[in-house]
Write a protein that holds these residues in place. Sequence first.
Motif, PDB file in Angstrom:
ATOM      1  N   VAL A  38       0.830  -1.211   0.000  1.00 20.14           N
ATOM      2  CA  VAL A  38       0.000   0.000   0.000  1.00 20.14           C
ATOM      3  C   VAL A  38       0.862   1.258   0.000  1.00 20.14           C
ATOM      4  CG1 VAL A  38      -1.724   1.318   1.282  1.00 20.14           C
ATOM      5  CG2 VAL A  38      -1.960  -1.156   1.079  1.00 20.14           C
ATOM      6  N   SER A  39       1.881   1.296   0.843  1.00 21.32           N
ATOM      7  CA  SER A  39       2.735   2.490   0.906  1.00 21.32           C
ATOM      8  C   SER A  39       3.587   2.645  -0.348  1.00 21.32           C
ATOM      9  CB  SER A  39       3.634   2.426   2.146  1.00 21.32           C
ATOM     10  OG  SER A  39       4.436   1.260   2.119  1.00 21.32           O
ATOM     11  N   SER A  40       3.921   1.557  -1.019  1.00 16.15           N
ATOM     12  CA  SER A  40       4.763   1.627  -2.216  1.00 16.15           C
ATOM     13  C   SER A  40       3.964   1.946  -3.471  1.00 16.15           C
ATOM     14  CB  SER A  40       5.497   0.298  -2.428  1.00 16.15           C
ATOM     15  OG  SER A  40       6.322  -0.015  -1.334  1.00 16.15           O
ATOM     16  N   LEU A  41       2.729   1.411  -3.552  1.00 13.73           N
ATOM     17  CA  LEU A  41       1.956   1.510  -4.786  1.00 13.73           C
ATOM     18  C   LEU A  41       0.762   2.448  -4.680  1.00 13.73           C
ATOM     19  CD1 LEU A  41       2.046  -2.273  -5.767  1.00 13.73           C
ATOM     20  CD2 LEU A  41       3.595  -0.451  -6.441  1.00 13.73           C
ATOM     21  N   ASN A  42       0.416   2.876  -3.474  1.00 14.25           N
ATOM     22  CA  ASN A  42      -0.624   3.879  -3.264  1.00 14.25           C
ATOM     23  C   ASN A  42      -1.990   3.460  -3.808  1.00 14.25           C
ATOM     24  OD1 ASN A  42      -1.517   6.332  -2.189  1.00 14.25           O
ATOM     25  ND2 ASN A  42      -1.238   7.410  -4.133  1.00 14.25           N
ATOM     26  N   VAL A  43      -2.298   2.186  -3.729  1.00 12.47           N
ATOM     27  CA  VAL A  43      -3.634   1.670  -4.004  1.00 12.47           C
ATOM     28  C   VAL A  43      -3.926   0.595  -2.962  1.00 12.47           C
ATOM     29  CG1 VAL A  43      -3.753   2.159  -6.478  1.00 12.47           C
ATOM     30  CG2 VAL A  43      -2.711   0.037  -5.700  1.00 12.47           C
ATOM     31  N   PRO A  44      -5.192   0.297  -2.687  1.00 12.56           N
ATOM     32  CA  PRO A  44      -5.486  -0.804  -1.766  1.00 12.56           C
ATOM     33  C   PRO A  44      -4.761  -2.069  -2.200  1.00 12.56           C
ATOM     34  CG  PRO A  44      -7.486   0.416  -2.274  1.00 12.56           C
ATOM     35  CD  PRO A  44      -6.414   0.966  -3.180  1.00 12.56           C
ATOM     36  N   GLY A  45      -4.213  -2.789  -1.222  1.00  9.86           N
ATOM     37  CA  GLY A  45      -3.318  -3.904  -1.518  1.00  9.86           C
ATOM     38  C   GLY A  45      -3.841  -4.894  -2.531  1.00  9.86           C
ATOM     39  N   ASP A  46      -5.090  -5.315  -2.404  1.00  7.96           N
ATOM     40  CA  ASP A  46      -5.635  -6.319  -3.321  1.00  7.96           C
ATOM     41  C   ASP A  46      -5.757  -5.789  -4.742  1.00  7.96           C
ATOM     42  OD1 ASP A  46      -5.783  -8.187  -1.334  1.00  7.96           O
ATOM     43  OD2 ASP A  46      -7.960  -8.101  -1.090  1.00  7.96           O
ATOM     44  N   ASP A  47      -5.876  -4.466  -4.905  1.00  9.91           N
ATOM     45  CA  ASP A  47      -6.143  -3.878  -6.216  1.00  9.91           C
ATOM     46  C   ASP A  47      -4.888  -3.574  -7.009  1.00  9.91           C
ATOM     47  OD1 ASP A  47      -8.825  -3.949  -5.576  1.00  9.91           O
ATOM     48  OD2 ASP A  47      -8.889  -1.861  -4.903  1.00  9.91           O
ATOM     49  N   ALA A  48      -3.727  -3.724  -6.421  1.00  7.83           N
ATOM     50  CA  ALA A  48      -2.489  -3.308  -7.070  1.00  7.83           C
ATOM     51  C   ALA A  48      -2.134  -4.203  -8.249  1.00  7.83           C
ATOM     52  CB  ALA A  48      -1.340  -3.308  -6.062  1.00  7.83           C
ATOM     53  N   SER A  49      -1.386  -3.632  -9.185  1.00  6.09           N
ATOM     54  CA  SER A  49      -0.820  -4.407 -10.279  1.00  6.09           C
ATOM     55  C   SER A  49       0.169  -5.424  -9.731  1.00  6.09           C
ATOM     56  CB  SER A  49      -0.094  -3.472 -11.251  1.00  6.09           C
ATOM     57  OG  SER A  49       0.861  -4.170 -12.020  1.00  6.09           O
ATOM     58  N   LEU A  50       0.011  -6.676 -10.131  1.00  7.82           N
ATOM     59  CA  LEU A  50       0.938  -7.707  -9.678  1.00  7.82           C
ATOM     60  C   LEU A  50       2.352  -7.415 -10.166  1.00  7.82           C
ATOM     61  CD1 LEU A  50       1.611 -10.409  -8.335  1.00  7.82           C
ATOM     62  CD2 LEU A  50       0.871 -11.554 -10.443  1.00  7.82           C
ATOM     63  N   ALA A  51       2.481  -6.883 -11.381  1.00  7.56           N
ATOM     64  CA  ALA A  51       3.814  -6.609 -11.912  1.00  7.56           C
ATOM     65  C   ALA A  51       4.549  -5.589 -11.051  1.00  7.56           C
ATOM     66  CB  ALA A  51       3.700  -6.106 -13.346  1.00  7.56           C
ATOM     67  N   LEU A  52       3.869  -4.493 -10.675  1.00  3.32           N
ATOM     68  CA  LEU A  52       4.528  -3.482  -9.849  1.00  3.32           C
ATOM     69  C   LEU A  52       4.784  -4.002  -8.440  1.00  3.32           C
ATOM     70  CD1 LEU A  52       2.655  -0.284 -11.052  1.00  3.32           C
ATOM     71  CD2 LEU A  52       5.013  -0.937 -11.524  1.00  3.32           C
ATOM     72  N   ALA A  53       3.853  -4.782  -7.906  1.00  6.92           N
ATOM     73  CA  ALA A  53       4.079  -5.378  -6.591  1.00  6.92           C
ATOM     74  C   ALA A  53       5.282  -6.311  -6.627  1.00  6.92           C
ATOM     75  CB  ALA A  53       2.837  -6.134  -6.130  1.00  6.92           C
ATOM     76  N   ALA A  54       5.457  -7.027  -7.728  1.00  9.43           N
ATOM     77  CA  ALA A  54       6.594  -7.937  -7.852  1.00  9.43           C
ATOM     78  C   ALA A  54       7.909  -7.167  -7.839  1.00  9.43           C
ATOM     79  CB  ALA A  54       6.474  -8.760  -9.126  1.00  9.43           C
ATOM     80  N   VAL A  55       7.937  -5.982  -8.448  1.00  8.06           N
ATOM     81  CA  VAL A  55       9.150  -5.168  -8.396  1.00  8.06           C
ATOM     82  C   VAL A  55       9.486  -4.820  -6.946  1.00  8.06           C
ATOM     83  CG1 VAL A  55      10.161  -2.938  -9.015  1.00  8.06           C
ATOM     84  CG2 VAL A  55       8.821  -4.210 -10.707  1.00  8.06           C
ATOM     85  N   VAL A  56       8.458  -4.418  -6.184  1.00  7.40           N
ATOM     86  CA  VAL A  56       8.666  -4.051  -4.786  1.00  7.40           C
ATOM     87  C   VAL A  56       9.181  -5.241  -3.984  1.00  7.40           C
ATOM     88  CG1 VAL A  56       7.516  -3.294  -2.666  1.00  7.40           C
ATOM     89  CG2 VAL A  56       6.933  -2.223  -4.862  1.00  7.40           C
ATOM     90  N   VAL A  57       8.518  -6.378  -4.116  1.00  7.23           N
ATOM     91  CA  VAL A  57       8.867  -7.546  -3.295  1.00  7.23           C
ATOM     92  C   VAL A  57      10.201  -8.137  -3.725  1.00  7.23           C
ATOM     93  CG1 VAL A  57       8.159  -9.884  -2.657  1.00  7.23           C
ATOM     94  CG2 VAL A  57       6.459  -8.051  -2.760  1.00  7.23           C
ATOM     95  N   LYS A  58      10.390  -8.318  -5.031  1.00  8.23           N
ATOM     96  CA  LYS A  58      11.619  -8.963  -5.494  1.00  8.23           C
ATOM     97  C   LYS A  58      12.849  -8.089  -5.260  1.00  8.23           C
ATOM     98  CE  LYS A  58      11.520 -11.401  -9.292  1.00  8.23           C
ATOM     99  NZ  LYS A  58      11.301 -11.809 -10.709  1.00  8.23           N
ATOM    100  N   THR A  59      12.670  -6.768  -5.391  1.00  8.32           N
ATOM    101  CA  THR A  59      13.810  -5.874  -5.186  1.00  8.32           C
ATOM    102  C   THR A  59      14.079  -5.647  -3.705  1.00  8.32           C
ATOM    103  OG1 THR A  59      13.226  -4.728  -7.226  1.00  8.32           O
ATOM    104  CG2 THR A  59      14.793  -3.632  -5.765  1.00  8.32           C
ATOM    105  N   GLY A  60      13.011  -5.329  -2.953  1.00  9.81           N
ATOM    106  CA  GLY A  60      13.201  -4.937  -1.566  1.00  9.81           C
ATOM    107  C   GLY A  60      13.320  -6.084  -0.583  1.00  9.81           C
ATOM    108  N   LEU A  61      12.491  -7.107  -0.757  1.00  9.34           N
ATOM    109  CA  LEU A  61      12.440  -8.184   0.240  1.00  9.34           C
ATOM    110  C   LEU A  61      13.223  -9.419  -0.163  1.00  9.34           C
ATOM    111  CD1 LEU A  61       8.688  -7.981   1.315  1.00  9.34           C
ATOM    112  CD2 LEU A  61      10.686  -6.928   2.391  1.00  9.34           C
ATOM    113  N   LEU A  62      13.264  -9.716  -1.458  1.00 11.49           N
ATOM    114  CA  LEU A  62      13.904 -10.949  -1.914  1.00 11.49           C
ATOM    115  C   LEU A  62      15.214 -10.683  -2.645  1.00 11.49           C
ATOM    116  CD1 LEU A  62      10.739 -12.803  -3.273  1.00 11.49           C
ATOM    117  CD2 LEU A  62      11.753 -12.922  -0.988  1.00 11.49           C
ATOM    118  N   GLY A  63      15.619  -9.432  -2.719  1.00  9.01           N
ATOM    119  CA  GLY A  63      16.868  -9.099  -3.391  1.00  9.01           C
ATOM    120  C   GLY A  63      18.048  -9.251  -2.457  1.00  9.01           C
TER     121      GLY A  63
END
Length: 531
Positions: free
Chosen positions: A169-194
């Motif tokens: 939510v803080s990274s993509l500025n939309v309700p969590g369920d509504d976010a683009s999976l592609a943009l969420a993947a950038v956040v998770v793969k870069t920040g948490l799994l990188g």
Amino acid sequence: MRVVVIGGGLAGITAAIALAQAKHEVTLLEAKPRLGGATMSFNRDGLVIDTGQHIFLRCCTAYRGLLDRLGMTAQAPLQPRFDVTVLAPGKRAVMKRRRLPAGLHMLPALLGYPFLNTAERLRLTLAALAFKRLNEADPKTDELRLGDWLAAHGQDERTRRVLWDLFSVSSLNVPGDDASLALAAVVVKTGLLGSADAADIGVPALPLGELHGTAAARVLAKLGATVRLATKVAVVEPKGEGEFLIRLARSAPPVADAPAPAATDSNAQAAPIAAAEGATEPEGPADLVADEGAVILADAVVLAVPHEQAAKLIPVGALPAETVDGWAGLGAAPIVNVHVIYDRKVMDVPFAAGVDSPVQWVFDRTRISGMHARGEAGQYLAISLSAADEYVGTPVAELREKFVPALAELFPAARDATVTEFFVTREKRATFRQVPGTAKLRPKAATHLPGLVLAGSWTDTGWPDTMEGAVRSGLNAVIALFSPGGTTPRTRAPGTNPEISGSDDVREAVSEVTEVTNEVNVEADEREVRS
């Protein structure tokens, strides 16, 4: 070469500095009375207020590079290790990375997360492994909702709200369920799994207006660039081969360069102060009328403005009409910040996240605002509310009724404290709406007109609409401006080769900017190898 950069946000600042460093004649035009775009500050009764709370991660290498060029790295310190306090009514936890190899560094924090039961924690690994296999660049990935994908990978409603929403939510500025999976993947793969230290958080130690706007004005002045503030552009008009005429709006000031305002300039802060007091905020600029005679000639133009304004200013033929019309589909999403000042200290950490609470993230702004210099001994907290559609039109009194008790539930010391001030800042169009289907609407930097390029965090950077995305877009624009086969402008000097892509200054500019871009993209390459 004469280059006009339209827009003084982080994208425009980045492009202007890179071009000025390459010895081009740069003019930066900004419609507002200060630089910095959405990252700005204003003065309110002796306090310096940021309209929105911005943080960054260690993996935000392009943004950190800009801070270095601005001489501001020391004023935006990073945590030694990812360390976040998470609060719920009556419960407190700390998420902290361990000194373990990448891929394992967050595992102890997730497996010990007390807001989930044992089964929910174990199922987190299902989603983490699936994220690693995702290709965020695949257009099909951008057609999926994050919530649907997480549910299909074992993440129930509770897990999505109290864990995944913290990051999405803080990274993509939309309700969590509504976010683009592609943009969420950038956040998770870069920040948490990188890399193990990728998610370490940086919090500015100066007001944003000083960190970005004032510092950029100082650097650009040293580089010999011209900065014109409170200068609106009405028309960008191609004038034959390799030249553009920029017509200024009728409201533009005289030709004399405008100085950068101080952080406490009351004229520069009039509109934000109105928003803070709950008054109606001005919408985006109305259709502009050109002031005949107020023109600037340029060999190249960097159009670094929000997508709504870019659609109005881009010349006909620069891109297909359906492409420009499609930008309207990006929409806009708001961020609301709730500012609460207490008569005593109530919070014992620099920032915290909230779950099972309307509070999303809360920051201690006491020192950075200059509150103690005002002679007060209390504490100033700012609540950052992303995806704030439900709050953007809510009266200040109603927000007070909701968030003062919510803070008291998270911070017991606040129950006996007195609220001395309460105000709200609203960014109605903080980002584009980062939902499925938006990837195909985000344009590349290059256009069909030689010498005209686009910049802005809404363009196709491969990143969400963030400070990092904005800086990357500015770098992309400079590279596109001089790339062979892209939008290489032509010189105006008679008797010289019209194609300047081979000249020494351009080769130096492309080399320097490409080097920076290669550095900031190395994490993406490493992620592909690991996955």
